[in-house]
Design a protein around this motif. Structure first.
Motif, PDB file in Angstrom:
ATOM      1  N   GLN A 235       0.797  -1.397  -0.004  1.00 11.21           N
ATOM      2  CA  GLN A 235      -0.103   0.008   0.083  1.00 11.21           C
ATOM      3  C   GLN A 235       0.629   1.219   0.070  1.00 11.21           C
ATOM      4  O   GLN A 235       0.581   2.240  -0.970  1.00 11.21           O
ATOM      5  CB  GLN A 235      -0.872   0.032   1.239  1.00 11.21           C
ATOM      6  CG  GLN A 235      -1.963  -1.092   1.032  1.00 11.21           C
ATOM      7  CD  GLN A 235      -2.818  -1.186   2.091  1.00 11.21           C
ATOM      8  OE1 GLN A 235      -2.544  -0.862   3.364  1.00 11.21           O
ATOM      9  NE2 GLN A 235      -4.335  -1.232   2.063  1.00 11.21           N
ATOM     10  N   ARG A 236       1.969   1.264   0.730  1.00 12.53           N
ATOM     11  CA  ARG A 236       2.701   2.253   0.740  1.00 12.53           C
ATOM     12  C   ARG A 236       3.540   2.740  -0.742  1.00 12.53           C
ATOM     13  O   ARG A 236       3.517   3.788  -1.131  1.00 12.53           O
ATOM     14  CB  ARG A 236       3.820   2.265   1.703  1.00 12.53           C
ATOM     15  CG  ARG A 236       3.500   2.011   3.259  1.00 12.53           C
ATOM     16  CD  ARG A 236       4.556   2.693   3.987  1.00 12.53           C
ATOM     17  NE  ARG A 236       6.067   2.075   4.099  1.00 12.53           N
ATOM     18  CZ  ARG A 236       6.277   0.714   4.509  1.00 12.53           C
ATOM     19  NH1 ARG A 236       5.458   0.054   5.240  1.00 12.53           N
ATOM     20  NH2 ARG A 236       7.470   0.366   4.126  1.00 12.53           N
ATOM     21  N   TRP A 239       0.789   4.185  -2.685  1.00 12.92           N
ATOM     22  CA  TRP A 239       0.579   5.561  -2.637  1.00 12.92           C
ATOM     23  C   TRP A 239       1.425   6.397  -3.075  1.00 12.92           C
ATOM     24  O   TRP A 239       1.339   7.379  -3.675  1.00 12.92           O
ATOM     25  CB  TRP A 239       0.588   5.882  -1.162  1.00 12.92           C
ATOM     26  CG  TRP A 239      -0.820   5.637  -0.507  1.00 12.92           C
ATOM     27  CD1 TRP A 239      -1.387   4.494   0.548  1.00 12.92           C
ATOM     28  CD2 TRP A 239      -2.022   6.599  -0.426  1.00 12.92           C
ATOM     29  NE1 TRP A 239      -2.774   4.718   0.770  1.00 12.92           N
ATOM     30  CE2 TRP A 239      -3.224   5.790   0.022  1.00 12.92           C
ATOM     31  CE3 TRP A 239      -2.485   7.397  -1.560  1.00 12.92           C
ATOM     32  CZ2 TRP A 239      -4.314   6.213  -0.010  1.00 12.92           C
ATOM     33  CZ3 TRP A 239      -3.688   7.759  -1.622  1.00 12.92           C
ATOM     34  CH2 TRP A 239      -4.543   7.302  -0.622  1.00 12.92           C
ATOM     35  N   TRP A 260      -6.274  -5.030  -1.116  1.00 14.04           N
ATOM     36  CA  TRP A 260      -5.368  -4.051  -0.513  1.00 14.04           C
ATOM     37  C   TRP A 260      -5.464  -2.707  -1.526  1.00 14.04           C
ATOM     38  O   TRP A 260      -5.422  -1.553  -0.999  1.00 14.04           O
ATOM     39  CB  TRP A 260      -4.139  -4.550  -0.034  1.00 14.04           C
ATOM     40  CG  TRP A 260      -3.347  -5.084  -1.238  1.00 14.04           C
ATOM     41  CD1 TRP A 260      -3.265  -6.292  -1.752  1.00 14.04           C
ATOM     42  CD2 TRP A 260      -2.578  -4.298  -1.993  1.00 14.04           C
ATOM     43  NE1 TRP A 260      -2.446  -6.217  -2.547  1.00 14.04           N
ATOM     44  CE2 TRP A 260      -1.793  -5.181  -3.107  1.00 14.04           C
ATOM     45  CE3 TRP A 260      -2.015  -2.898  -2.168  1.00 14.04           C
ATOM     46  CZ2 TRP A 260      -1.063  -4.774  -3.860  1.00 14.04           C
ATOM     47  CZ3 TRP A 260      -1.270  -2.648  -3.200  1.00 14.04           C
ATOM     48  CH2 TRP A 260      -0.762  -3.503  -4.039  1.00 14.04           C
ATOM     49  N   ASP A 263      -8.389  -0.759  -1.752  1.00 13.67           N
ATOM     50  CA  ASP A 263      -8.716   0.106  -0.459  1.00 13.67           C
ATOM     51  C   ASP A 263      -7.981   1.326  -0.726  1.00 13.67           C
ATOM     52  O   ASP A 263      -8.197   2.426  -0.345  1.00 13.67           O
ATOM     53  CB  ASP A 263      -8.125  -0.666   0.657  1.00 13.67           C
ATOM     54  CG  ASP A 263      -8.911  -1.914   1.004  1.00 13.67           C
ATOM     55  OD1 ASP A 263     -10.238  -1.901   0.986  1.00 13.67           O
ATOM     56  OD2 ASP A 263      -8.649  -2.502   1.773  1.00 13.67           O
ATOM     57  N   VAL A 264      -6.897   1.573  -1.463  1.00 12.93           N
ATOM     58  CA  VAL A 264      -5.953   2.764  -1.715  1.00 12.93           C
ATOM     59  C   VAL A 264      -6.639   3.306  -2.762  1.00 12.93           C
ATOM     60  O   VAL A 264      -6.783   4.729  -2.710  1.00 12.93           O
ATOM     61  CB  VAL A 264      -4.528   2.099  -2.202  1.00 12.93           C
ATOM     62  CG1 VAL A 264      -3.748   3.294  -2.601  1.00 12.93           C
ATOM     63  CG2 VAL A 264      -3.610   1.599  -1.106  1.00 12.93           C
TER      64      VAL A 264
END
Length: 296
Positions: A235-236, A239, A260, A263-264
């Motif tokens: 996720q990082r 982003w 996941w 969700d981002v």
């Protein structure tokens, strides 16, 4: 069909194969476009050059996996179908595959797929598939499981971007551990593909080797390939890619085990939709992982 020959691709086939690819996928995208989606645009000259460059790279690394179906017109071979596959260690993947609409339904696609699968020599396999009914039938008959994919599109709401730390720019000396991560996630490393991608894309990696991960980001800020040992790192990295996005962006090849990424995307106010399948044989769907269209 008798006038069509299936043979190994040569470098001088690449321009004709690219034209066949552009027509095939333009017609397929136009045929499956939803009313709410923008009109499909023909492939640009820049994208055509990129296609030829990528397939020339595949032809140089593993030429025995690259096939064309050709008709001879006025002494020259014209490509009417193509199947470009590659072996990387114990994994086979299909980079691209198609038959001109005017030549579909004649068994050419089966002959090309049979040649590419013979090159796999029993290896587990993976590729990204369109929703074309003829193609998906062929894939399923070849023993592949078809897992629906999602995509997320739109303009990133920059007010939602979190502060992301623990990342750095990637280098060629990262390839060894990246290949180890690839092997854990998808049977085999990307090997020489990493060098090609580093020449054409930005590479960002996790500093924490206990929680490794990497993402390749294109010049429009889109994640082209992402792999991580656990979802928080994934996720990082996503982003970070979204923070680089310019205008409309795209996150694709999202399978159910990779929610996941959904969700981002939802947090960034992107819109979710469906697109094709990830096809796998004798292996699970990789996660946390967002596949590359051509390098899987």
């Amino acid at each position: 069909m008798d006038s069509v020959r299936v043979r190994l691709m040569r470098e001088d086939d690449l321009p004709s194969a690219e034209r066949a690819s552009a027509v095939t996928f333009f017609e397929a995208d136009r045929g499956t476009r939803r009313v709410s989606e923008p009109e499909v645009e023909p492939r640009s000259s820049v994208a055509s050059k990129q296609w030829i460059d990528r397939m020339r790279f595949c032809l140089g690394v593993d030429p025995a996996g690259c096939w064309v179906a050709v008709k001879t017109d006025e002494g020259a071979d014209r490509t009417v179908g193509f199947a470009i596959s590659q072996n990387r260690g114990g994994l086979w993947f299909l980079a691209t595959y198609g038959v001109l609409p005017s030549h579909q339904g004649q068994g050419i696609g089966k002959r090309l797929m049979d040649a590419a699968l013979a090159h796999a020599d029993g290896r587990p396999g993976i590729f990204s598939s369109s929703v074309h009914p003829g193609a998906t039938r062929r894939y399923r008959l070849a023993g592949f499981s078809l897992h629906p994919q999602m995509r997320m599109v739109g303009v990133v709401d920059r007010s939602t971007l979190p502060a992301v730390d623990g990342l750095r720019e990637g280098r060629a000396d990262d390839f060894e551990w990246m290949d180890g991560l690839d092997q854990d996630l998808r049977v085999a490393g990307h090997g020489p593909d990493h060098g090609y991608m580093l020449d054409t894309l930005r590479l960002v990696v996790s500093r924490d080797r206990a929680r490794p991960g990497y993402v390749y980001i294109d010049d429009r800020g889109r994640a082209s390939l992402l792999a991580a040992a656990e979802r928080e790192t994934a996720q990082r990295l996503l982003w970070e890619a979204l923070a680089s996005a310019q205008g409309n962006t795209l996150v694709n090849c999202i399978t159910t085990p990779n929610e996941w990424a959904v969700d981002v995307g939802l947090a960034a106010h992107l819109d979710i939709g469906q697109e094709g399948y990830i096809a796998v044989r004798d292996m699970p769907v990789p996660a946390p992982y967002l596949a590359s269209g051509h390098f899987l």
